[in-house]
Write a protein that holds these residues in place. Structure first.
Motif, PDB file in Angstrom:
ATOM      1  N   SER A  49     -20.468  75.892  13.012  1.00  0.00           N
ATOM      2  CA  SER A  49     -19.472  75.285  12.132  1.00  0.00           C
ATOM      3  C   SER A  49     -18.100  75.939  12.288  1.00  0.00           C
ATOM      4  O   SER A  49     -17.137  75.529  11.664  1.00  0.00           O
ATOM      5  N   ALA A  50     -18.032  76.997  13.118  1.00  0.00           N
ATOM      6  CA  ALA A  50     -16.757  77.698  13.282  1.00  0.00           C
ATOM      7  C   ALA A  50     -15.726  76.779  13.940  1.00  0.00           C
ATOM      8  O   ALA A  50     -16.013  76.154  14.964  1.00  0.00           O
ATOM      9  N   GLY A  51     -14.561  76.687  13.370  1.00  0.00           N
ATOM     10  CA  GLY A  51     -13.543  75.789  13.918  1.00  0.00           C
ATOM     11  C   GLY A  51     -12.586  76.525  14.821  1.00  0.00           C
ATOM     12  O   GLY A  51     -11.487  76.877  14.417  1.00  0.00           O
ATOM     13  N   TYR A  52     -12.983  76.739  16.052  1.00  0.00           N
ATOM     14  CA  TYR A  52     -12.086  77.462  16.939  1.00  0.00           C
ATOM     15  C   TYR A  52     -11.287  76.488  17.790  1.00  0.00           C
ATOM     16  O   TYR A  52     -11.650  75.322  17.949  1.00  0.00           O
ATOM     17  N   ASP A  53     -10.192  77.016  18.323  1.00  0.00           N
ATOM     18  CA  ASP A  53      -9.231  76.185  19.061  1.00  0.00           C
ATOM     19  C   ASP A  53      -9.432  76.245  20.564  1.00  0.00           C
ATOM     20  O   ASP A  53      -9.031  75.338  21.282  1.00  0.00           O
ATOM     21  N   ALA A  54      -9.989  77.353  21.014  1.00  0.00           N
ATOM     22  CA  ALA A  54     -10.112  77.541  22.467  1.00  0.00           C
ATOM     23  C   ALA A  54     -11.338  78.379  22.768  1.00  0.00           C
ATOM     24  O   ALA A  54     -11.745  79.217  21.956  1.00  0.00           O
ATOM     25  N   SER A  86     -16.833  68.284  21.968  1.00  0.00           N
ATOM     26  CA  SER A  86     -15.749  68.868  21.160  1.00  0.00           C
ATOM     27  C   SER A  86     -14.468  68.866  21.972  1.00  0.00           C
ATOM     28  O   SER A  86     -13.909  69.924  22.281  1.00  0.00           O
ATOM     29  N   PRO A  87     -13.989  67.693  22.345  1.00  0.00           N
ATOM     30  CA  PRO A  87     -12.898  67.637  23.337  1.00  0.00           C
ATOM     31  C   PRO A  87     -11.592  68.273  22.880  1.00  0.00           C
ATOM     32  O   PRO A  87     -10.735  68.569  23.713  1.00  0.00           O
ATOM     33  N   ARG A  88     -11.429  68.510  21.579  1.00  0.00           N
ATOM     34  CA  ARG A  88     -10.172  69.105  21.150  1.00  0.00           C
ATOM     35  C   ARG A  88     -10.112  70.614  21.423  1.00  0.00           C
ATOM     36  O   ARG A  88      -9.053  71.230  21.330  1.00  0.00           O
ATOM     37  N   VAL A  89     -11.248  71.224  21.770  1.00  0.00           N
ATOM     38  CA  VAL A  89     -11.266  72.663  22.052  1.00  0.00           C
ATOM     39  C   VAL A  89     -10.797  72.910  23.483  1.00  0.00           C
ATOM     40  O   VAL A  89     -11.346  72.340  24.433  1.00  0.00           O
ATOM     41  N   GLU A  90      -9.795  73.778  23.603  1.00  0.00           N
ATOM     42  CA  GLU A  90      -9.258  74.098  24.927  1.00  0.00           C
ATOM     43  C   GLU A  90     -10.247  74.978  25.704  1.00  0.00           C
ATOM     44  O   GLU A  90     -10.762  75.947  25.157  1.00  0.00           O
ATOM     45  N   VAL A  91     -10.504  74.636  26.946  1.00  0.00           N
ATOM     46  CA  VAL A  91     -11.399  75.414  27.803  1.00  0.00           C
ATOM     47  C   VAL A  91     -10.549  76.173  28.818  1.00  0.00           C
ATOM     48  O   VAL A  91      -9.908  75.570  29.673  1.00  0.00           O
ATOM     49  N   ILE A  92     -10.540  77.497  28.662  1.00  0.00           N
ATOM     50  CA  ILE A  92      -9.696  78.331  29.504  1.00  0.00           C
ATOM     51  C   ILE A  92     -10.576  79.269  30.327  1.00  0.00           C
ATOM     52  O   ILE A  92     -11.330  80.071  29.763  1.00  0.00           O
TER      53      ILE A  92
END
Lengths: 323, 323
Positions: B169-174, B196-202
């Motif tokens: 449930s953690a709402g992380y950005d990347a 979860s396409p809004r999460v940036e994959v770096i």
């Protein structure tokens, strides 16, 4: 068995009150430890969570019940881990938390308590002095006093570790539990005796803080004048009678270990398992080191109960002393 | 998105083939890292298992399928972690495992491979030399060649980490992912982009082993003549075209970090989070250290993918160098 203060159904209910981030901690064999110990060792890792110790299992139960109906503020005495855990559980529920700690507690623990938004009061003396002061704070301010090991919620939270050990398919012969105030030992011990009675429950305490072990052996509360151990998390002097009563029902043995064994155990855990642990969390491995014959060829599980150490002290213990 | 080699349903099926001891690894915030990094950091801890790395997720899938119908023997090239994982998965299923490793691989990894009962063959040169030799062994002996990142099972196993990240449930950005051969990056990246396409994959790679990052930037396979990094687990020189194709579809960015940043990240992880990690597992934190502005105020999760280090080397990196 005779009745402890525990009720297994209540422990299962306690599990529902705990943030899942603290539940289902890793339980796995560390085969690289075997050559040095002469037995198979699995670890139940209670350090991979936001407070780096098992204590939040209990404070989650305490704080959940407070929110359900009770004062919106609480105070505890702590050598560091309980305070950090209560601060975490209180913050996430909007409770005001005060922690009374010995000023000699590890700075790493005190810093985290402050960072989590708790009010931190330092006292001269040890954990027993902090306990006295916490009683006064609770009375003066009319807030909840959280007493580790005495308050059944703290024990029930710790006991959820036992449920997870029982649920695992690993067939171990003994569980090694750090013994301080007794919440962890009685909680896990109760569950093992209730649900897996063939597993030996062995409590481990430092020789330099032996009050509960002496009490268990003599079957009556025995206090000590002082403590002398690096295992700050288990360095109590005044065992609680009700906790001792439970311990007498669920512990198969209580053993004392030397400081040099604790340090050697910390070193083995980092070198062969990659685990940084605080001294209290190395007690189980220390017990094996001191009595290899007892454990030879057996499969034991040890609860790695905390990893909050001051980096400098840890470095001194683990890398500077002769092997 | 365009089609990768992955199928999310197959990744869910792969999960069923993996020993639960490798699944549902801890995912938790390390608040003590925040002051030093300027952003909220959660770790997905892939070290608290019997092989101390994420690689067993893939080898469990490989070995399960072999048992279901295939040769009873397999060989892989490995810098150490894949070999250890394949040895573990093979032993528990009665398979004969051969591991070809560079003789310069960390002794701690090589010792564990031997201890797990695999046949270990050391070669001069680096991981690419080991890959060539493994091809020969497989052909000569008629056994299964397990090729990390190329074999879709190794990627699907790694991708199960992505399922667990999405389910939290953690709402992380990347999400910050170590980039080596690409199994972890493409597997996790696929799941994130699918679910979860809004999460940036770096993706993060050492400056001293930049082949895949260069390939990603140039959109074509680019090799290097040599590598120069302490991050042995990601030190490849010959990216695989099919893996690059997937990476181009799922990675939002690929960045390179300096050795000094990797070392600083390892130091921060042990001092503030109590986590011993191998260099590859510190790449995510190193990326934050090199670009604090990019991550300021955001919530990132980094996959701590391994902790197999030689104690002496680790000690030298983490404690001996100037801050």
């Amino acid at each position: 068995m005779q009745r402890t203060r525990f009720d297994t159904a209540r422990i299962r209910a306690a599990r529902q009150m705990i943030d899942p981030v603290f539940l289902d901690s890793p339980l796995y064999p560390c085969e690289a430890l075997e050559p040095g110990l002469g037995c198979a060792v699995s670890v139940k890792l209670e350090t991979a969570n936001p407070v780096r110790s098992f204590k939040a299992r209990g404070t989650e139960v305490v704080a959940s019940l407070l929110v359900a109906g009770g004062p919106r503020a609480a105070v505890c005495a702590s050598a560091g881990n309980l305070g950090q855990a209560l601060a975490w559980s209180g913050r996430s529920r909007g409770l005001d938390i005060t922690v009374v700690a010995p000023h000699v507690a590890p700075a790493a623990k005190l810093d985290r308590i402050r960072a989590l938004g708790a009010r931190l009061e330092l006292v001269d003396g040890d954990i027993e002095a902090a306990r006295e002061r916490a009683v006064t704070v609770a009375r003066d301010e009319g807030i909840r006093l959280v007493e580790d090991s005495l308050d059944i919620e703290t024990c029930e939270g710790a006991a959820t570790i036992g449920l997870e050990l029982v649920d695992s398919s690993a067939g171990y012969d003994a569980v090694l539990v750090a013994l301080g105030g007794g919440a962890l030992a009685t909680g896990v011990g109760h569950v093992m005796k209730a649900l897996s009675p063939r597993v030996e429950v062995i409590c481990v305490q430092p020789l330099g803080a032996p009050a509960m072990t002496h009490s268990w052996r003599q079957r009556r509360v025995t206090t000590t004048e002082s403590t002398d151990t690096i295992a700050d998390g288990v360095a109590g002097r005044h065992p609680i009678a009700a906790v001792l009563d439970d311990l007498l029902l669920v512990a198969d043995d209580a053993v004392l270990v030397r400081e040099t064994s604790i340090i050697m155990a910390m070193r083995m855990l980092v070198e062969h398992a990659g685990l940084v642990v605080e001294p209290s969390a190395a007690l189980g491995i220390a017990a094996i080191l001191e009595d290899r014959e007892r454990f030879a060829g057996r499969h034991v599980v040890t609860i790695v109960c905390g990893s909050n150490v001051d980096p400098d002290a840890y470095h001194r213990w683990v890398t500077d002393l002769p092997s």
